[in-house]
Design a protein around this motif. Sequence first.
Motif, PDB file in Angstrom:
ATOM      1  N   GLY A   1      56.294 -29.449 -69.464  1.00  0.00           N
ATOM      2  CA  GLY A   1      56.315 -30.364 -70.594  1.00  0.00           C
ATOM      3  C   GLY A   1      57.723 -30.738 -71.023  1.00  0.00           C
ATOM      4  O   GLY A   1      57.913 -31.431 -72.026  1.00  0.00           O
ATOM      5  N   CYS A   2      58.733 -30.285 -70.266  1.00  0.00           N
ATOM      6  CA  CYS A   2      60.128 -30.586 -70.585  1.00  0.00           C
ATOM      7  C   CYS A   2      60.584 -31.834 -69.830  1.00  0.00           C
ATOM      8  O   CYS A   2      59.953 -32.254 -68.864  1.00  0.00           O
ATOM      9  CB  CYS A   2      61.036 -29.418 -70.179  1.00  0.00           C
ATOM     10  N   ARG A   3      61.678 -32.384 -70.301  1.00  0.00           N
ATOM     11  CA  ARG A   3      62.321 -33.487 -69.591  1.00  0.00           C
ATOM     12  C   ARG A   3      63.764 -33.063 -69.286  1.00  0.00           C
ATOM     13  O   ARG A   3      64.715 -33.524 -69.918  1.00  0.00           O
ATOM     14  CB  ARG A   3      62.291 -34.765 -70.422  1.00  0.00           C
ATOM     15  N   PRO A   4      63.913 -32.167 -68.321  1.00  0.00           N
ATOM     16  CA  PRO A   4      65.248 -31.619 -68.055  1.00  0.00           C
ATOM     17  C   PRO A   4      66.139 -32.590 -67.302  1.00  0.00           C
ATOM     18  O   PRO A   4      65.666 -33.531 -66.663  1.00  0.00           O
ATOM     19  CB  PRO A   4      64.942 -30.395 -67.183  1.00  0.00           C
ATOM     20  N   ARG A   5      67.427 -32.314 -67.372  1.00  0.00           N
ATOM     21  CA  ARG A   5      68.377 -33.004 -66.510  1.00  0.00           C
ATOM     22  C   ARG A   5      68.636 -32.111 -65.305  1.00  0.00           C
ATOM     23  O   ARG A   5      68.866 -30.909 -65.450  1.00  0.00           O
ATOM     24  CB  ARG A   5      69.676 -33.275 -67.246  1.00  0.00           C
ATOM     25  N   LEU A   6      68.579 -32.685 -64.108  1.00  0.00           N
ATOM     26  CA  LEU A   6      68.831 -31.942 -62.881  1.00  0.00           C
ATOM     27  C   LEU A   6      70.161 -32.353 -62.276  1.00  0.00           C
ATOM     28  O   LEU A   6      70.467 -33.545 -62.190  1.00  0.00           O
ATOM     29  CB  LEU A   6      67.718 -32.192 -61.852  1.00  0.00           C
ATOM     30  N   VAL A   7      70.942 -31.366 -61.876  1.00  0.00           N
ATOM     31  CA  VAL A   7      72.177 -31.614 -61.147  1.00  0.00           C
ATOM     32  C   VAL A   7      72.049 -30.926 -59.796  1.00  0.00           C
ATOM     33  O   VAL A   7      71.797 -29.720 -59.726  1.00  0.00           O
ATOM     34  CB  VAL A   7      73.405 -31.078 -61.906  1.00  0.00           C
ATOM     35  N   ASN A   8      72.196 -31.689 -58.731  1.00  0.00           N
ATOM     36  CA  ASN A   8      72.107 -31.169 -57.376  1.00  0.00           C
ATOM     37  C   ASN A   8      73.371 -30.365 -57.057  1.00  0.00           C
ATOM     38  O   ASN A   8      74.470 -30.922 -57.004  1.00  0.00           O
ATOM     39  CB  ASN A   8      71.959 -32.337 -56.393  1.00  0.00           C
ATOM     40  N   ILE A   9      73.223 -29.058 -56.857  1.00  0.00           N
ATOM     41  CA  ILE A   9      74.396 -28.212 -56.631  1.00  0.00           C
ATOM     42  C   ILE A   9      75.094 -28.573 -55.324  1.00  0.00           C
ATOM     43  O   ILE A   9      76.315 -28.460 -55.212  1.00  0.00           O
ATOM     44  CB  ILE A   9      74.006 -26.721 -56.649  1.00  0.00           C
ATOM     45  N   TYR A  10      74.342 -29.046 -54.346  1.00  0.00           N
ATOM     46  CA  TYR A  10      74.941 -29.415 -53.061  1.00  0.00           C
ATOM     47  C   TYR A  10      75.971 -30.532 -53.226  1.00  0.00           C
ATOM     48  O   TYR A  10      76.937 -30.622 -52.460  1.00  0.00           O
ATOM     49  CB  TYR A  10      73.844 -29.842 -52.079  1.00  0.00           C
ATOM     50  N   LYS A  11      75.779 -31.386 -54.251  1.00  0.00           N
ATOM     51  CA  LYS A  11      76.758 -32.452 -54.510  1.00  0.00           C
ATOM     52  C   LYS A  11      78.030 -31.890 -55.143  1.00  0.00           C
ATOM     53  O   LYS A  11      79.105 -32.494 -55.043  1.00  0.00           O
ATOM     54  CB  LYS A  11      76.140 -33.523 -55.399  1.00  0.00           C
ATOM     55  N   LEU A  12      77.909 -30.753 -55.816  1.00  0.00           N
ATOM     56  CA  LEU A  12      79.083 -30.082 -56.383  1.00  0.00           C
ATOM     57  C   LEU A  12      79.802 -29.262 -55.325  1.00  0.00           C
ATOM     58  O   LEU A  12      81.027 -29.296 -55.214  1.00  0.00           O
ATOM     59  CB  LEU A  12      78.660 -29.160 -57.528  1.00  0.00           C
TER      60      LEU A  12
END
Length: 225
Positions: free
Chosen positions: A199-210
């Motif tokens: 039920g959340c609307r999280p922000r996702l950051v792809n670690i592979y891009k970091l």
Amino acid sequence: MLSSRPHCSSKKEEASGNSMEIVLKYFADFTPRQLDQFRTLAPLYKDWNEKINVISRKDIDALYEKHVLHSLAIAAVADLTPGMQVIDLGTGGGFPGIPLAIFFPEVQFHLVDSIGKKIKVVEAVAEGLNLTNVTTAHSRVEDVKNRKFDLVVSRAVAPLKDLWSWSKPLLRKNPPADRPSGLICLKGGDLAQEISESGCRPRLVNIYKLFPEEFFQEKFVVAVQ
């Protein structure tokens, strides 16, 4: 909630996961004390892991990639400010809490786990590193009472729905606008169903891009404000 860019260096030399070099490949500007603390992590964990197994035999040889750098993905996207209070739920052997406590020496970290032997190792490592900004508790999440935190961090200990349910009672109401707040966790794989059920609307950051290392494919920083 998250900063717009990682605090990463431009160093691109080859580095292996069992060496501190893989951390220095992506982060710069550590103080001599921080460098010493990070370099001390490997012998400390290897020594304790022989007594109390908190990290798999396979992973202990890739400690800096699979545990330290993975934990620091949170530092790459969230700028924790001095005086913040952060709780690490289900810290296990001390991840992500211990690397973050080294990275942010002016932030207070409370590391919690329901398994006593794991907390024993965490306490020994924190003492060995002389980390004065770390406290611990051998406790279930539900039993953490009478304390409020600016931020909850965690690494793959439960579904997002449960993590957010546990986190909400621990978070300060009306946090300062200039501070990260909410839940930041490290997760992997296809998260679509888990996010839907939360039920959340999280922000996702792809670690592979970091950190473009094979280990970080399909691994994410998940942030819920």
